[in-house]
Design a protein around this motif. Structure first.
Motif, mmCIF file in Angstrom:
data_model
loop_
_atom_site.group_PDB
_atom_site.id
_atom_site.type_symbol
_atom_site.label_atom_id
_atom_site.label_comp_id
_atom_site.label_asym_id
_atom_site.label_seq_id
_atom_site.Cartn_x
_atom_site.Cartn_y
_atom_site.Cartn_z
ATOM 1 N N THR A 1 -5.800 -35.242 10.133
ATOM 2 C CA THR A 1 -6.458 -36.472 9.710
ATOM 3 C C THR A 1 -5.578 -37.217 8.722
ATOM 4 O O THR A 1 -4.806 -36.617 7.980
ATOM 5 C CB THR A 1 -7.823 -36.181 9.059
ATOM 6 O OG1 THR A 1 -8.429 -37.434 8.686
ATOM 7 C CG2 THR A 1 -7.679 -35.323 7.811
ATOM 8 N N TYR B 1 -11.555 -37.810 12.130
ATOM 9 C CA TYR B 1 -10.519 -36.968 12.733
ATOM 10 C C TYR B 1 -9.794 -37.798 13.776
ATOM 11 O O TYR B 1 -10.339 -38.098 14.830
ATOM 12 C CB TYR B 1 -11.148 -35.739 13.397
ATOM 13 C CG TYR B 1 -11.736 -34.729 12.440
ATOM 14 C CD1 TYR B 1 -10.919 -33.825 11.777
ATOM 15 C CD2 TYR B 1 -13.104 -34.691 12.214
ATOM 16 C CE1 TYR B 1 -11.453 -32.903 10.894
ATOM 17 C CE2 TYR B 1 -13.657 -33.780 11.338
ATOM 18 C CZ TYR B 1 -12.819 -32.886 10.679
ATOM 19 O OH TYR B 1 -13.362 -31.977 9.812
ATOM 20 N N THR C 1 -18.308 -27.514 13.681
ATOM 21 C CA THR C 1 -18.089 -27.273 12.248
ATOM 22 C C THR C 1 -18.927 -26.105 11.746
ATOM 23 O O THR C 1 -18.464 -25.271 10.958
ATOM 24 C CB THR C 1 -18.431 -28.543 11.445
ATOM 25 O OG1 THR C 1 -17.677 -29.638 11.961
ATOM 26 C CG2 THR C 1 -18.112 -28.358 9.971
ATOM 27 N N SER D 1 -19.057 -33.224 7.274
ATOM 28 C CA SER D 1 -17.710 -33.582 7.733
ATOM 29 C C SER D 1 -17.731 -34.586 8.895
ATOM 30 O O SER D 1 -17.015 -35.600 8.844
ATOM 31 C CB SER D 1 -16.954 -32.312 8.131
ATOM 32 O OG SER D 1 -15.642 -32.623 8.530
ATOM 33 N N ASP E 1 -20.223 -32.263 -0.232
ATOM 34 C CA ASP E 1 -20.480 -30.841 0.038
ATOM 35 C C ASP E 1 -20.828 -30.120 -1.262
ATOM 36 O O ASP E 1 -21.789 -29.329 -1.320
ATOM 37 C CB ASP E 1 -19.245 -30.212 0.676
ATOM 38 C CG ASP E 1 -19.397 -28.711 0.848
ATOM 39 O OD1 ASP E 1 -19.871 -28.280 1.919
ATOM 40 O OD2 ASP E 1 -19.050 -27.945 -0.092
ATOM 41 N N LEU F 1 -11.632 -37.140 3.068
ATOM 42 C CA LEU F 1 -11.493 -35.720 2.711
ATOM 43 C C LEU F 1 -12.068 -35.451 1.316
ATOM 44 O O LEU F 1 -12.786 -34.466 1.109
ATOM 45 C CB LEU F 1 -10.008 -35.333 2.758
ATOM 46 C CG LEU F 1 -9.677 -33.839 2.695
ATOM 47 C CD1 LEU F 1 -10.186 -33.121 3.930
ATOM 48 C CD2 LEU F 1 -8.171 -33.648 2.557
ATOM 49 N N VAL G 1 -15.929 -35.846 1.464
ATOM 50 C CA VAL G 1 -16.556 -34.665 2.079
ATOM 51 C C VAL G 1 -16.691 -33.542 1.047
ATOM 52 O O VAL G 1 -17.739 -32.891 0.938
ATOM 53 C CB VAL G 1 -15.749 -34.188 3.300
ATOM 54 C CG1 VAL G 1 -16.174 -32.769 3.714
ATOM 55 C CG2 VAL G 1 -15.941 -35.135 4.465
ATOM 56 N N SER G 2 -15.634 -33.317 0.266
ATOM 57 C CA SER G 2 -15.658 -32.247 -0.742
ATOM 58 C C SER G 2 -16.700 -32.521 -1.808
ATOM 59 O O SER G 2 -17.434 -31.608 -2.228
ATOM 60 C CB SER G 2 -14.270 -32.105 -1.383
ATOM 61 O OG SER G 2 -13.317 -31.709 -0.427
ATOM 62 N N LEU H 1 -15.855 -37.911 7.612
ATOM 63 C CA LEU H 1 -14.412 -37.764 7.795
ATOM 64 C C LEU H 1 -14.002 -38.179 9.203
ATOM 65 O O LEU H 1 -14.631 -37.794 10.194
ATOM 66 C CB LEU H 1 -14.000 -36.310 7.548
ATOM 67 C CG LEU H 1 -12.496 -36.015 7.573
ATOM 68 C CD1 LEU H 1 -11.767 -36.793 6.469
ATOM 69 C CD2 LEU H 1 -12.262 -34.523 7.406
ATOM 70 N N SER I 1 -8.188 -27.413 2.275
ATOM 71 C CA SER I 1 -8.396 -28.479 3.267
ATOM 72 C C SER I 1 -7.293 -29.530 3.175
ATOM 73 O O SER I 1 -6.815 -30.049 4.193
ATOM 74 C CB SER I 1 -9.760 -29.136 3.043
ATOM 75 O OG SER I 1 -10.798 -28.200 3.202
ATOM 76 N N ASN J 1 -17.338 -22.535 10.300
ATOM 77 C CA ASN J 1 -17.462 -22.171 8.882
ATOM 78 C C ASN J 1 -18.650 -21.262 8.563
ATOM 79 O O ASN J 1 -18.897 -20.963 7.392
ATOM 80 C CB ASN J 1 -17.601 -23.446 8.031
ATOM 81 C CG ASN J 1 -16.351 -24.303 8.080
ATOM 82 O OD1 ASN J 1 -15.248 -23.793 7.944
ATOM 83 N ND2 ASN J 1 -16.527 -25.600 8.290
#
Length: 361
Positions: free
Chosen positions: A44, A110, A126, A104, A57, A50, A53-54, A108, A32, A130
């Motif tokens: 972004t 964008y 999204t 996301s 997640d 970012l 989000v990781s 995040l 990513s 995914n």
């Protein structure tokens, strides 16, 4: 909640899931980072978002899959049919993928794409983008969960089998020993009975010897193994009884390595062999019997041999007539060593040799 975790939680499994998905999350973050933030087609400028989000997640997926592991153990314990379990996991994999799709758009920014899309449109975008990867990840982690429970089941079954096998061996040994002790005592008391009219003093000495043996038997009643020194001590009193009966017609000698006297062997291993040598050794042609006992270490094993100058074994022996003592030894050795011991008779030029080889404990 604590009771639920204690009953269905598996700490090693959670560690495996965390380790697996941490590796996946790190790889996905690097991917990513390159494609969304630092690559040639960056979409972004929000690096903090970012990272966030990781992390979110990672935490969400770990929490979700730990819950699935609890559910899986519950289903396995309740023996739920696979026709119900498989559709359930399909639904859960899609649900997890859809819920991950919220992270996301929430965290995040964008700046260069999807500005015109609404929030739920971004979630759907999204999710669809995914969904294949997320379902494959869910499937991989489900495989880890089921592999863990399967291996645990196999291990538990092996433990149960081992416990059952040990219980059966103990029961068998107790059964065999319950046969051996009365058999030995019967023969000895029969010898004393025959001596009382002829030689009451000798019979009295034999009673003293057998009283010691009875005390010794009681002291080792709960043992499958005793030291060679203890076995020879029992044998000494037994041979005293024999010598009182046979006088100069019976000579018993020993050759034992001092270094292995502390090693353990099955209890009452030698006495039945001596008894069998006397039973079959004496004959019209062999009225004087010499018995030689040898115990030594050989190539990591204990080699025990009993030689006598008595009647030889017939070419086609009838093993059913070997006597309860010898049959008892064979069955005990099989129960204790599972084929790793050796027990046989052989004729020599001057008589018969009995050989037992057992692993050295």
């Amino acid at each position: 909640m604590k009771k639920l975790l204690k009953k269905y939680g598996e700490r090693p499994l959670i560690i495996y899931l965390v380790a697996f998905y941490t590796f996946i999350a790190l790889v996905d973050f690097m991917r990513s980072f390159y494609f969304l933030y630092s690559g040639p087609r960056r979409v972004t400028n929000d690096f903090t978002g970012l990272v966030l989000v990781s992390v979110v997640d990672w935490a969400f997926v770990i929490l979700f899959m730990c819950s699935v592991s609890l559910l899986t153990k519950y289903l396995l314990m309740k023996r739920v049919s696979w026709t119900k379990i498989i559709p359930l996991h399909i639904v859960l994999s899609i649900l997890q993928s859809y819920l991950v799709g919220f992270i996301s758009p929430l965290l995040l920014t964008y700046e260069l794409i999807t500005i015109e899309l609404g929030f739920f449109e971004k979630v759907t975008h999204t999710f669809l983008f995914n969904v294949t990867t997320n379902i494959l990840l869910y499937s991989s982690m489900i495989l880890i969960i089921y592999a863990y429970f399967y291996l645990q089941q196999v291990k538990n079954q092996e433990i149960r089998n081992k416990v059952l096998e040990n219980s059966l061996i103990k029961f068998k040994l107790k059964t065999l020993e319950s046969q051996l002790n009365p058999h030995f005592l019967f023969n000895t008391l029969n010898s004393i009975s025959s001596l009382i009219p002829k030689n009451p003093d000798t019979a009295q000495d034999m009673v003293a010897d057998i009283s010691f043996l009875l005390r010794k038997f009681l002291s080792i009643d709960d043992k499958n193994f005793i030291t060679i020194r203890e076995e020879l001590e029992i044998l000494e009193y037994y041979t005293n009884i024999l010598k009182q009966r046979f006088q100069e017609d019976l000579v018993i000698t020993q050759e034992v390595e001092e270094s292995i006297l502390h090693k353990q062997i099955p209890r009452l291993l030698i006495q039945p062999i001596i008894e069998n040598s006397i039973k079959h050794g004496f004959s019209q042609e062999n009225k004087k019997l010499n018995i030689h006992l040898s115990i030594q270490e050989k190539e990591g094993s204990i080699l025990l041999s009993v030689e006598n100058n008595g009647k030889k074994i017939p070419k086609y022996p009838i093993y059913s007539n070997s006597g309860i003592g010898i049959i008892n030894i064979k069955e005990r050795l099989q129960a204790l060593y599972h084929g790793k011991s050796d027990f046989y008779f052989e004729n020599m030029s001057h008589g018969v040799k009995t050989v037992i080889t057992i692993p050295m404990a």
